[in-house]
Motif scaffolding. Structure first.
Motif, PDB file in Angstrom:
ATOM      1  N   ILE A  61      27.635  28.353  35.735  1.00 47.67           N
ATOM      2  CA  ILE A  61      27.483  29.852  35.465  1.00 47.67           C
ATOM      3  C   ILE A  61      28.535  30.567  36.270  1.00 47.67           C
ATOM      4  CG2 ILE A  61      26.095  31.839  36.104  1.00 47.67           C
ATOM      5  CD1 ILE A  61      23.635  30.508  35.334  1.00 47.67           C
ATOM      6  N   THR A  62      28.867  30.095  37.640  1.00 45.82           N
ATOM      7  CA  THR A  62      29.626  30.636  38.400  1.00 45.82           C
ATOM      8  C   THR A  62      31.364  30.438  37.400  1.00 45.82           C
ATOM      9  OG1 THR A  62      28.864  30.383  40.349  1.00 45.82           O
ATOM     10  CG2 THR A  62      31.100  30.887  40.456  1.00 45.82           C
ATOM     11  N   GLN A  67      35.649  32.286  33.959  1.00 46.58           N
ATOM     12  CA  GLN A  67      36.487  32.451  32.673  1.00 46.58           C
ATOM     13  C   GLN A  67      36.345  33.395  31.916  1.00 46.58           C
ATOM     14  OE1 GLN A  67      35.119  28.904  30.583  1.00 46.58           O
ATOM     15  NE2 GLN A  67      35.899  27.182  32.094  1.00 46.58           N
ATOM     16  N   TYR A  68      35.261  34.255  31.950  1.00 44.81           N
ATOM     17  CA  TYR A  68      34.702  35.298  30.980  1.00 44.81           C
ATOM     18  C   TYR A  68      35.737  36.619  31.458  1.00 44.81           C
ATOM     19  CZ  TYR A  68      32.609  39.656  29.721  1.00 44.81           C
ATOM     20  OH  TYR A  68      32.256  40.987  29.425  1.00 44.81           O
ATOM     21  N   LYS A  69      35.764  36.457  32.943  1.00 48.41           N
ATOM     22  CA  LYS A  69      36.626  38.033  33.478  1.00 48.41           C
ATOM     23  C   LYS A  69      38.085  37.468  33.402  1.00 48.41           C
ATOM     24  CE  LYS A  69      33.218  38.682  37.211  1.00 48.41           C
ATOM     25  NZ  LYS A  69      32.857  38.625  38.581  1.00 48.41           N
ATOM     26  N   THR A  70      38.516  36.164  33.219  1.00 47.86           N
ATOM     27  CA  THR A  70      40.051  35.994  33.008  1.00 47.86           C
ATOM     28  C   THR A  70      39.989  36.135  31.387  1.00 47.86           C
ATOM     29  OG1 THR A  70      39.954  34.065  34.567  1.00 47.86           O
ATOM     30  CG2 THR A  70      41.715  34.225  33.073  1.00 47.86           C
ATOM     31  N   LEU A  71      39.702  35.827  30.677  1.00 46.12           N
ATOM     32  CA  LEU A  71      39.578  36.308  29.316  1.00 46.12           C
ATOM     33  C   LEU A  71      39.731  37.587  28.674  1.00 46.12           C
ATOM     34  CD1 LEU A  71      37.702  33.258  27.547  1.00 46.12           C
ATOM     35  CD2 LEU A  71      40.385  33.570  27.763  1.00 46.12           C
ATOM     36  N   LYS A  72      38.765  38.403  29.365  1.00 47.84           N
ATOM     37  CA  LYS A  72      38.523  40.068  29.157  1.00 47.84           C
ATOM     38  C   LYS A  72      39.800  40.633  29.686  1.00 47.84           C
ATOM     39  CE  LYS A  72      35.317  43.678  30.433  1.00 47.84           C
ATOM     40  NZ  LYS A  72      34.114  44.008  30.988  1.00 47.84           N
TER      41      LYS A  72
END
Length: 108
Positions: A61-62, A67-72
């Protein structure tokens, strides 16, 4: 002499305890206690496995959050007006410098 008698009493108690007659009389209880011991050990192993699975899931999850924050952040950067202009400039597209004209229609 006293010590010899106490040893004999202890030996008699131990012999009485481990006689085959006592074991056969209490076989059901011995099997029940053995079954409980096996269940207790199995429960410990299952708990350890569950804890390892929870830890592994937390780490995944971490990683996914990073990854989500980087892509966003990349998407936000690429959707800025200046970045879009850089990408469409080779196609010959430009921002219109003139203000839009409002068209009025007379209804008669």
């Amino acid at each position: 002499m006293v010590s010899g008698q106490s040893k004999n009493k202890k030996n008699k108690k131990l012999n009485k305890l481990f006689k085959s007659e006592w074991i056969t009389n209490n076989l059901v209880f011995i099997l029940f206690v053995s079954f409980l011991i096996v269940l207790y050990i199995a429960n410990g192993h299952i708990a350890d496995k569950t804890i390892r699975d929870i830890s592994k899931t937390k780490n995944e999850i971490t990683d996914l959050q990073y990854q989500y924050k980087t892509l966003k952040s990349e998407v936000m950067y690429k959707t800025e007006e200046s970045e879009i202009l850089k990408q469409v400039q080779p196609m010959g597209l430009q921002i219109n410098k003139e203000l839009p004209v409002k068209i009025y229609i007379n209804k008669k």
